[in-house]
Scaffold this active site. Sequence first.
Site, short mmCIF file in Angstrom:
data_model
loop_
_atom_site.label_atom_id
_atom_site.label_comp_id
_atom_site.label_asym_id
_atom_site.label_seq_id
_atom_site.Cartn_x
_atom_site.Cartn_y
_atom_site.Cartn_z
N ASP A 250 0.87 -1.17 0.00
CA ASP A 250 0.00 0.00 0.00
C ASP A 250 0.91 1.22 0.00
O ASP A 250 1.50 1.58 1.01
CB ASP A 250 -0.91 -0.01 1.23
CG ASP A 250 -1.98 1.08 1.15
OD1 ASP A 250 -1.83 2.01 0.34
OD2 ASP A 250 -2.97 0.99 1.91
N GLU A 252 -0.13 4.26 -1.07
CA GLU A 252 -1.11 5.34 -1.21
C GLU A 252 -1.46 5.53 -2.68
O GLU A 252 -0.61 5.42 -3.56
CB GLU A 252 -0.62 6.65 -0.59
CG GLU A 252 -1.71 7.72 -0.44
CD GLU A 252 -2.92 7.22 0.35
OE1 GLU A 252 -3.78 6.58 -0.27
OE2 GLU A 252 -3.00 7.45 1.57
N GLY A 326 -4.62 4.57 5.82
CA GLY A 326 -4.29 5.75 6.62
C GLY A 326 -5.28 6.87 6.62
O GLY A 326 -5.24 7.73 7.48
N ASP A 327 -6.23 6.89 5.67
CA ASP A 327 -7.17 8.01 5.62
C ASP A 327 -8.55 7.60 6.11
O ASP A 327 -9.54 8.27 5.84
CB ASP A 327 -7.28 8.54 4.19
CG ASP A 327 -7.75 7.49 3.19
OD1 ASP A 327 -7.83 6.31 3.57
OD2 ASP A 327 -8.01 7.84 2.04
#
Length: 505
Positions: A250, A252, A326-327
Amino acid sequence: MHDSQGPAGRPGLVAPPHQRLGRLTCVAATILLIVSVLTGAGSFAGSAQAATAGPCDLYAAGGTPCVAAHSTTRALYAAYGGALYQVRRSSDGRTQNVGVASAGGVADAAGQDAFCAGTSCVITVVFDQSGHGNDLAYQGPGGAGGSDTPASATSEALTVGGAKAYSLYINPGNSYWHDGHASGMPLGSAPQGAYMVTSGTHVNGGCCFDYGNSETDRKADGAGAMNAIYFGTSCWFGGCSGTGPWVQADLEYGLYSGGSQSWNQNQRAFTSRYVTAMLKNNGTSQFALKGGDAQSGGLTTLWNGALPPGYSPMKQQGAVILGSGGDCCATNTNQSLGTFYEGAVVSGYPSDATDNAVQADIAAAGYSPGSGGAGSGPLHAIGAGKCLDVPNSSTGNGSQVQIYSCSGAANQTWTATSSGQLTVYSGSSRLCLDASGKGTANGTKAITWPCNGQPNQEWSRNADGTVTGVQSGLCLDVGGASTANGAPVQLWACNGQSNQQWKLG
């Protein structure tokens, strides 16, 4: 895919000293440590015996020291004797740290069991063993901020080297995070390695079961802002081999199974009960993905080549993420599930020899399913004073089990196997206790079905009297807390009530 504040405070932990070695010393030390692991010197023989070398000792010897090291099952350094994680019980809100039974050894599961007896517990913090202070708090009110909740502390019991331990069993809405940008985590295009031991049987395609480097603002900040291992059944760009789950990166704005958005012919699924997943990234031009069975054998290289277009240089921010993208967690959109046993983030680009040594150490640790030991007899429903019963002594498929007055008959005689099954009858009539339809929702029927080795037929018998489904993490439950003959048995979220307590024999 990712999440702002770390935990407000942490207990002081004394970590073993770790120093970088000179290049020649590193090579020699790595060889010696590899030899010791491969000859069995690094294996566990119960919780009282410490390891000769743990994964983070091996990384340090290779010149790529751990800057974040987490586990709920064991110490990742031979000399580590501090806390592994913190639990909070529902009865009074008190917390307690769970450490190792001895330095370098397995978690003190008995201490957790005593603290959580008669109530339910959640895991609120997973402590960093590296000495950098990168402790992971749950992403939610009272934790690291956000809308997620802490995971149950008792969803999955297992053994490591013959000693009982618990996993961090993450369902949708559970995740952990820490802002480590000032605590040694690689930043920008600095090289980084990471590994985790996870499960190939407790997976889904929700975004995103990650462990590694993430954004400090918990927002999707663009390509290269993340550098985390992903494990699950989501294949963003198509072409992944089989149905998963897969080890991917991952980074992003994408889960990558290789160096592009096209099919990676070396990518393969890992479906074993325990899986080793590895990622390393030099930050500017190259990354590698590896996977293997965490119980035996070596690693398979899934990718070793160029970064995807648009990801050079990397733009790592240094937060540590576990159990989500992460978001995700400001608006509680975390839909991933997975299991975490241990893992670490390291500074630098580990050598293949170090990767292999770490995998050998993991395989020697002795991960094994189930707890409570083998045994046979009636399975008593403590709250009702009755026994788990197959209605009308049926030997057909799909009968929902019930409670009934104890009789000692064959339809009430259950055998706990070393692989975590609960079986009834014998020979050609043998059946397994089964979560109907592989269900993971409250109210899933507990039925009898031909034994097939699937995770919905694996159960953990825990010291608090609960019997939890390995796949779902839910408790075996007498519907409506009934005490009447014929009351159906189902799966339900563990709540510490007596209708979820059982005793074999």
